[in-house]
Design an enzyme around this catalytic site. Structure first.
Site, PDB file in Angstrom:
ATOM      1  N   MET A  88       0.836  -1.201   0.000  1.00  0.00           N
ATOM      2  CA  MET A  88       0.000   0.000   0.000  1.00  0.00           C
ATOM      3  C   MET A  88       0.873   1.254   0.000  1.00  0.00           C
ATOM      4  SD  MET A  88      -3.405  -0.942   2.064  1.00  0.00           S
ATOM      5  CE  MET A  88      -2.792  -0.643   3.708  1.00  0.00           C
ATOM      6  N   GLY A  94      10.938  -2.798   5.664  1.00  0.00           N
ATOM      7  CA  GLY A  94      10.163  -4.047   5.688  1.00  0.00           C
ATOM      8  C   GLY A  94       9.713  -4.414   4.279  1.00  0.00           C
ATOM      9  N   HIS A  95       9.184  -3.425   3.556  1.00  0.00           N
ATOM     10  CA  HIS A  95       8.791  -3.659   2.164  1.00  0.00           C
ATOM     11  C   HIS A  95      10.019  -4.017   1.324  1.00  0.00           C
ATOM     12  CE1 HIS A  95       5.615  -0.680   3.512  1.00  0.00           C
ATOM     13  NE2 HIS A  95       4.854  -1.653   3.050  1.00  0.00           N
ATOM     14  N   GLN A 147      -2.740 -12.068   7.946  1.00  0.00           N
ATOM     15  CA  GLN A 147      -2.891 -11.849   6.501  1.00  0.00           C
ATOM     16  C   GLN A 147      -2.189 -12.967   5.717  1.00  0.00           C
ATOM     17  OE1 GLN A 147      -2.600  -7.961   4.265  1.00  0.00           O
ATOM     18  NE2 GLN A 147      -0.491  -8.607   4.087  1.00  0.00           N
ATOM     19  N   LEU A 199       8.844  -2.324  11.902  1.00  0.00           N
ATOM     20  CA  LEU A 199       8.600  -1.210  10.983  1.00  0.00           C
ATOM     21  C   LEU A 199       7.157  -1.269  10.496  1.00  0.00           C
ATOM     22  CD1 LEU A 199      11.840  -1.103   8.776  1.00  0.00           C
ATOM     23  CD2 LEU A 199      11.300   0.180  10.853  1.00  0.00           C
ATOM     24  N   SER A 200       6.518  -0.108  10.443  1.00  0.00           N
ATOM     25  CA  SER A 200       5.140  -0.015   9.957  1.00  0.00           C
ATOM     26  C   SER A 200       4.896   1.380   9.413  1.00  0.00           C
ATOM     27  CB  SER A 200       4.158  -0.280  11.108  1.00  0.00           C
ATOM     28  OG  SER A 200       2.866   0.173  10.766  1.00  0.00           O
ATOM     29  N   ARG A 238       2.447   2.963   9.864  1.00  0.00           N
ATOM     30  CA  ARG A 238       1.694   3.721  10.870  1.00  0.00           C
ATOM     31  C   ARG A 238       2.572   4.257  12.006  1.00  0.00           C
ATOM     32  NH1 ARG A 238      -1.893  -0.321   9.099  1.00  0.00           N
ATOM     33  NH2 ARG A 238      -3.844   0.519   8.306  1.00  0.00           N
TER      34      ARG A 238
HETATM   35  P1  AMP Z   1       1.439  -2.853   3.537  1.00  0.00           P
HETATM   36  O1  AMP Z   1       1.987  -1.868   2.562  1.00  0.00           O
HETATM   37  O2  AMP Z   1       1.391  -2.378   4.944  1.00  0.00           O
HETATM   38  O3  AMP Z   1       0.137  -3.482   3.072  1.00  0.00           O
HETATM   39  O4  AMP Z   1       2.483  -4.035   3.571  1.00  0.00           O
HETATM   40  C1  AMP Z   1       2.875  -4.686   2.374  1.00  0.00           C
HETATM   41  C2  AMP Z   1       3.619  -5.938   2.747  1.00  0.00           C
HETATM   42  O5  AMP Z   1       4.787  -5.595   3.477  1.00  0.00           O
HETATM   43  C3  AMP Z   1       2.787  -6.883   3.610  1.00  0.00           C
HETATM   44  O6  AMP Z   1       2.956  -8.207   3.153  1.00  0.00           O
HETATM   45  C4  AMP Z   1       3.377  -6.678   4.975  1.00  0.00           C
HETATM   46  O7  AMP Z   1       3.260  -7.809   5.814  1.00  0.00           O
HETATM   47  C5  AMP Z   1       4.835  -6.393   4.642  1.00  0.00           C
HETATM   48  N1  AMP Z   1       5.476  -5.677   5.758  1.00  0.00           N
HETATM   49  C6  AMP Z   1       5.049  -4.535   6.342  1.00  0.00           C
HETATM   50  N2  AMP Z   1       5.859  -4.201   7.373  1.00  0.00           N
HETATM   51  C7  AMP Z   1       6.825  -5.162   7.435  1.00  0.00           C
HETATM   52  C8  AMP Z   1       7.948  -5.382   8.285  1.00  0.00           C
HETATM   53  N3  AMP Z   1       8.251  -4.558   9.297  1.00  0.00           N
HETATM   54  N4  AMP Z   1       8.712  -6.463   8.044  1.00  0.00           N
HETATM   55  C9  AMP Z   1       8.410  -7.326   7.029  1.00  0.00           C
HETATM   56  N5  AMP Z   1       7.364  -7.168   6.200  1.00  0.00           N
HETATM   57  C10 AMP Z   1       6.582  -6.098   6.391  1.00  0.00           C
END
Ligand code: AMP
Length: 254
Positions: free
Chosen positions: A22, A28-29, A143, A174-175, A177
């Protein structure tokens, strides 16, 4: 790297690795993008803030968006094609067909409709991009479990890879948010990874995690099965920000 907005403009060939995101990309991404880069001829990342998976309108409105920055990060990580459709491209007028992924643990119970939105958009992306492999983060453990079940139940021809959580130096996962946390909230939020780490080595991991949350009220603390692995997962609210995290208890993620 090519940026593509229209489904009809995606002309892909070769063995494809797909990384759904997103945006608001962080390390993380990048770990997912790198994993995809090592095993596929062509790496496609999707950049789509999926309205269907937001159970709170305020969360959708506040979601960080910066396509230029995301494109630079994706290109540096070796992405070949960034698929960045509009909401209308994926949900045109008259859209009415949804995937109901069934029971989805504490995360599903806390966020009504969330996994229906996730499963639907992932099935659409799999059909549009036709990847050999798709990459998801352990961070969103429920998920990953829902997507693995979707692939098995609907006989989808894609391998699901689950990549370990990337954390900041202080231990916070990492997030996208995390940027919403004040300095004080961030300090409080560290109780979440600490409590999970303590829970992981206890005889009763769920009870020990709950006891170590240092006043943070959890939406849930529970065990989640992803493939052959078991993780200890929790969600908490810190101020108005909801954070999730988990640690591996048993087995291996792949
Ligand atoms: P999102 O953009 O939040 O929907 O995340 C996209 C993908 O990145 C999802 O598969 C998440 O699980 C993964 N993701 C997000 N944060 C992390 C993180 N800290 N470590 C590993 N994968 C992550």
């Amino acid at each position: 790297m090519k940026i593509v907005r229209g489904i009809g403009e995606l002309q892909l060939s070769g063995e494809i690795g797909l990384v759904p995101t997103m945006g608001a990309l962080h390390d993380g991404h990048v770990a997912l993008l790198r994993a995809a880069r090592t095993e596929n001829e062509l790496v496609v990342a999707s950049l789509f803030v999926n309205p269907a998976q937001f159970d709170e309108q305020a969360d959708l409105a506040a979601y960080p968006r910066d396509e230029e920055r995301d494109a630079a990060i994706a290109a540096a990580a070796g992405v070949d094609v960034l698929f960045a459709p509009s909401a209308e491209e994926l949900y045109p007028a008259g859209f009415a067909t949804w995937v109901d992924p069934g029971e989805a643990g504490g995360e599903g119970a806390s966020r009504p409709g969330h996994f229906r939105g996730v499963a639907t958009v992932c099935l659409k992306l799999f059909n549009i991009v036709r990847p050999r492999r798709a990459y998801f983060g352990q961070k969103d453990a429920q998920q990953a479990a829902v997507i693995r079940r979707l692939v098995r139940d609907l006989n989808l021809d894609v391998a699901i890879r689950v990549v370990p959580i990337v954390r900041d130096a202080d231990g916070l996962a990492l997030s996208s948010r995390n940027g919403r946390l004040s300095a004080e909230e961030r300090a409080q939020a560290l109780a979440l990874p600490r409590a999970l780490a303590e829970g992981a080595s206890a005889a009763d991991p769920v009870a020990a995690t709950r006891a170590a949350l240092n006043g943070l009220a959890p939406d849930y603390v529970e065990l989640v099965e992803i493939g052959g692995a078991t993780v200890l997962a929790a969600a908490v609210r810190v101020g108005s920000t909801r954070l999730i995290d988990n640690v591996l208890l048993k087995g291996e993620l792949s």
